[in-house]
Scaffold this active site. Structure first.
Site, PDB file in Angstrom:
ATOM      1  N   GLU A  87      51.361  -2.111 -13.333  1.00  0.00           N
ATOM      2  CA  GLU A  87      51.869  -2.188 -11.962  1.00  0.00           C
ATOM      3  C   GLU A  87      53.051  -3.157 -11.812  1.00  0.00           C
ATOM      4  O   GLU A  87      53.443  -3.460 -10.693  1.00  0.00           O
ATOM      5  CB  GLU A  87      50.734  -2.569 -11.004  1.00  0.00           C
ATOM      6  CG  GLU A  87      49.700  -1.453 -10.820  1.00  0.00           C
ATOM      7  CD  GLU A  87      48.727  -1.766  -9.699  1.00  0.00           C
ATOM      8  OE1 GLU A  87      48.574  -0.932  -8.797  1.00  0.00           O
ATOM      9  OE2 GLU A  87      48.112  -2.855  -9.731  1.00  0.00           O
ATOM     10  N   HIS A 106      50.866  -9.329  -6.046  1.00  0.00           N
ATOM     11  CA  HIS A 106      50.044  -8.150  -5.765  1.00  0.00           C
ATOM     12  C   HIS A 106      48.586  -8.559  -5.916  1.00  0.00           C
ATOM     13  O   HIS A 106      48.193  -9.099  -6.945  1.00  0.00           O
ATOM     14  CB  HIS A 106      50.369  -7.006  -6.720  1.00  0.00           C
ATOM     15  CG  HIS A 106      49.429  -5.846  -6.584  1.00  0.00           C
ATOM     16  ND1 HIS A 106      49.023  -5.354  -5.363  1.00  0.00           N
ATOM     17  CD2 HIS A 106      48.787  -5.087  -7.512  1.00  0.00           C
ATOM     18  CE1 HIS A 106      48.192  -4.344  -5.547  1.00  0.00           C
ATOM     19  NE2 HIS A 106      48.027  -4.161  -6.834  1.00  0.00           N
ATOM     20  N   HIS A 108      44.205  -8.138  -4.156  1.00  0.00           N
ATOM     21  CA  HIS A 108      43.187  -7.322  -3.477  1.00  0.00           C
ATOM     22  C   HIS A 108      42.211  -8.281  -2.806  1.00  0.00           C
ATOM     23  O   HIS A 108      41.002  -8.162  -2.971  1.00  0.00           O
ATOM     24  CB  HIS A 108      42.466  -6.429  -4.485  1.00  0.00           C
ATOM     25  CG  HIS A 108      43.336  -5.939  -5.600  1.00  0.00           C
ATOM     26  ND1 HIS A 108      43.643  -6.707  -6.691  1.00  0.00           N
ATOM     27  CD2 HIS A 108      43.983  -4.763  -5.764  1.00  0.00           C
ATOM     28  CE1 HIS A 108      44.452  -6.015  -7.499  1.00  0.00           C
ATOM     29  NE2 HIS A 108      44.660  -4.847  -6.972  1.00  0.00           N
ATOM     30  N   HIS A 176      43.410  -0.087  -1.312  1.00  0.00           N
ATOM     31  CA  HIS A 176      43.827  -0.796  -2.511  1.00  0.00           C
ATOM     32  C   HIS A 176      43.933  -2.319  -2.343  1.00  0.00           C
ATOM     33  O   HIS A 176      43.174  -3.060  -2.938  1.00  0.00           O
ATOM     34  CB  HIS A 176      45.165  -0.196  -2.970  1.00  0.00           C
ATOM     35  CG  HIS A 176      45.650  -0.708  -4.272  1.00  0.00           C
ATOM     36  ND1 HIS A 176      46.695  -0.152  -4.948  1.00  0.00           N
ATOM     37  CD2 HIS A 176      45.260  -1.762  -5.030  1.00  0.00           C
ATOM     38  CE1 HIS A 176      46.917  -0.811  -6.070  1.00  0.00           C
ATOM     39  NE2 HIS A 176      46.068  -1.794  -6.137  1.00  0.00           N
TER      40      HIS A 176
END
Lengths: 246, 246, 246, 246
Positions: A87, A106, A108, A176
């Site tokens: 990613e 990035h 979660h 996500h």
């Protein structure tokens, strides 16, 4: 100590950037923003066509040796590097789309996920979260393709994600997680931590009834003004995270 | 070092399996999926008519010496073993019903319990929980007998439970907890941990309003594709859990 | 070692009881059932007109030297004792009203408080909480007097509280907390810990929609049958709490 | 040891006050009432025109050397002091408006924020939170000026805040946090910790349905009567916080 200023300064700058990235990984793991997954990169201030990012590994275990240099097409500068995040394409595409952005996360983080899958907008409860503006956008990967993989692995997907981010500091990813950006690594870490806290407080406020968010003028003020002494939090968090890690 | 490959490999395989089970017990305790109760077993890949499971004890205290071999009728292979879980019958019946399953967890993790006693289905919020499919089934022990004991202690009860599990990876038990399965010990541990996280995030999303879950194509994708680098989480979790336990 | 069995046995029994009470204080503090406040007593099995209780102090700091013997009128047996809990009157009155009760906890654990101030009954979600029966009663001190002190400090108040408890194992106190009882110290500690967990799970289940509780036959079964291996939890909890305290 | 009582006593009093303030900073950080931000001051009992407050720094790191003396116009007594909290103006204005107040906390504790942005009043669930009275007032900085900065940095803003506090012990700040006061440092710390706990319990009670709060007579009783043995909590909290910090 540094007599060769040209190379010395550049080298030191890279070593500072790497030191910041290691600390950022540990801080975000220590705050539960990262678990075994998630990544943070920093754009090189000396060469804006380059960014630095850890190998594909658990953020809590990242050391200086694990930080790798990439170009904006997400190719490692040194040949032969392996174990790279699939990613990482997110980082390159966001840096291309947003010249003002110097760091990209990035993650979660747990309280953001409910907002990824809801029509309720994530909006700022307090000044520290004013960067959320009038509400964080939500990127739906199905607007690009619908093969069912929620991970952002292609340039096309990452480019659409960067477009959804627009001029915001945080974009939620349906089903996500989130991508959070900042003008510095420190600010990016702040954004990721305060977004998680704000999400939890907004969920709890929703239980109490209609929620009042920051006003347009308060959001605008935070956009114009830097927080006073922002590095107080960074120093405390770094001390804890590096202590906890050693 | 191992010259007698036949026996050596088998012995090593058992020792690896036992090492995995000890780590799995500690990891699940460390994540709050187990408290004083709960158990995880592994089917023997060299002999699919056998499985391994700890003695009846607190998972956080399990060591290699506590792991016992059973046949699928839940009888210990070595005579004279004592202090066995009454509910080990779950493991044998699930292995009989599901040849693809190589590991079984029974737990009562805190955020799953609300879904055991509700008409709201536990459904996947993110890719890591895609194994929940279109929603986890709920097994009601009263469909077998209604004497009031919620524990699954007879072959008849465990068989009905295995039937309720069907082709799913997780079945909730009304008024009790859950049974979670996997193709490996590592995957089974992942399922148990991500089910707990997903449950909490679904509860919080419910506060915000109607919840969007993964689409059928996203669930299907996860069924076909393995996660990239799944052992990254295992290594991090094991390091923490074994460190915390020592 | 003990040659004088008469006195020796009695002395050992007291020392075991005291050891249990110290562990119970630490366990309940370690689980957040006690904070700086709360107390647990044990009735003397050799003399049912006596009970043992710590001095007025933070439960996490209690040692064997702090455990004092009382008669059921809440007078210390040894003259000159000081720093006594005002609310010890609860213990004497409950022991008088309930000959089957051998241990009493008074606490203010965080998830119980919402049920103290609500019309929603605290009811059992899982077998471990079956002792809650058809729902815990709520005692309102204003039924005795209305001077505004929520603490239970007089025989009249404690007597009304014991009456509200009736044949239950837990009574909630409006605007205050709870009194939990058991047939042993170990069971009483279990009740207090599982009541707290059940309360949190019931709150979360309420978010999901209508909640299904244990059936009458499940509650009845738990009343007749003892849990299998109940001391597994005690041993784990004691190991952690005494380790954490040392 | 102290032969010069006049100066000796005064010196000791300051050293006790400073010791209390250091402990208060650590306790509030240890309880999550402070994170990197937040501050607590104490008025000098020997000279009510003076108060003591840490430098602008993370509360968890405060030591005796960081505590500075101020006059009620928020000027440091010793010349040359730097790194001062901008928001110290809150402390001076509250001390001017409330002669009974001897300690002031400004914090942003997580469960209070939902009440800052809601029409639901923060009201007492239990006796320890009776100081919340009929409900905490909410100060909106826009009643003073509307430039968008949520921080309380001017005398005018702090004066309006002190007016909103009135005779209360806690005032919420819309989009920001809270100011909590007490007759002593110990009481002020209690108020801040119990306000946070009460907020969480009130949010959870709201999930269960209509909430019953303390009655007027219960609130009034708490106003007249001091809690029994209030320092039990302080000693426990201080032991933990100072231990945790060392």
């Amino acid at each position: 100590m540094l007599t060769n200023f040209g190379i010395g300064t550049l080298a030191m700058s890279h070593s500072e950037l790497i030191d910041d990235l290691v600390a950022a990984n540990r801080i975000l793991a220590d705050h539960g923003v990262f678990d075994a997954y998630g990544h943070i990169s920093a754009r090189d201030s000396a060469n804006k066509e380059r960014y630095w990012l850890a190998r594909s590994m658990a953020p809590a275990l990242v050391t200086a040796e694990d930080i790798i240099e990439f170009d904006l097409d997400n190719r490692p500068i040194r040949p032969g590097e392996n174990r790279l995040f699939f990613e990482r394409v997110i980082h390159g595409q966001v840096y291309k789309a947003r010249p003002d952005v110097m760091a990209v996360v990035h993650n979660h983080s747990p309280s953001l996920v409910p907002f990824c899958n809801s029509d309720t907008k994530l909006r700022p409860m307090v000044g520290n979260a004013a960067f959320l503006g009038e509400g964080a956008p939500v990127f739906d990967i199905r607007t690009v393709d619908d093969d069912g993989d929620l991970n952002v692995c292609t340039v096309l997907q990452a480019s659409a994600l960067a477009q959804a981010l627009g001029a915001h500091w945080l974009v939620l990813l349906r089903g996500h997680g989130a991508v959070v950006v900042g003008e510095t690594v420190h600010q990016c870490v702040r954004h990721a931590i305060y977004a998680e806290r704000n999400a939890r407080q907004q969920i709890e406020a929703t239980i109490l009834g209609p929620v009042r968010f920051l006003t347009a003028s308060e959001i605008d003020y935070a956009r114009r003004m830097k927080p006073k002494d922002p590095d107080r939090a960074w120093r405390l968090w770094k001390g804890r995270a590096m202590g906890a890690a050693s």
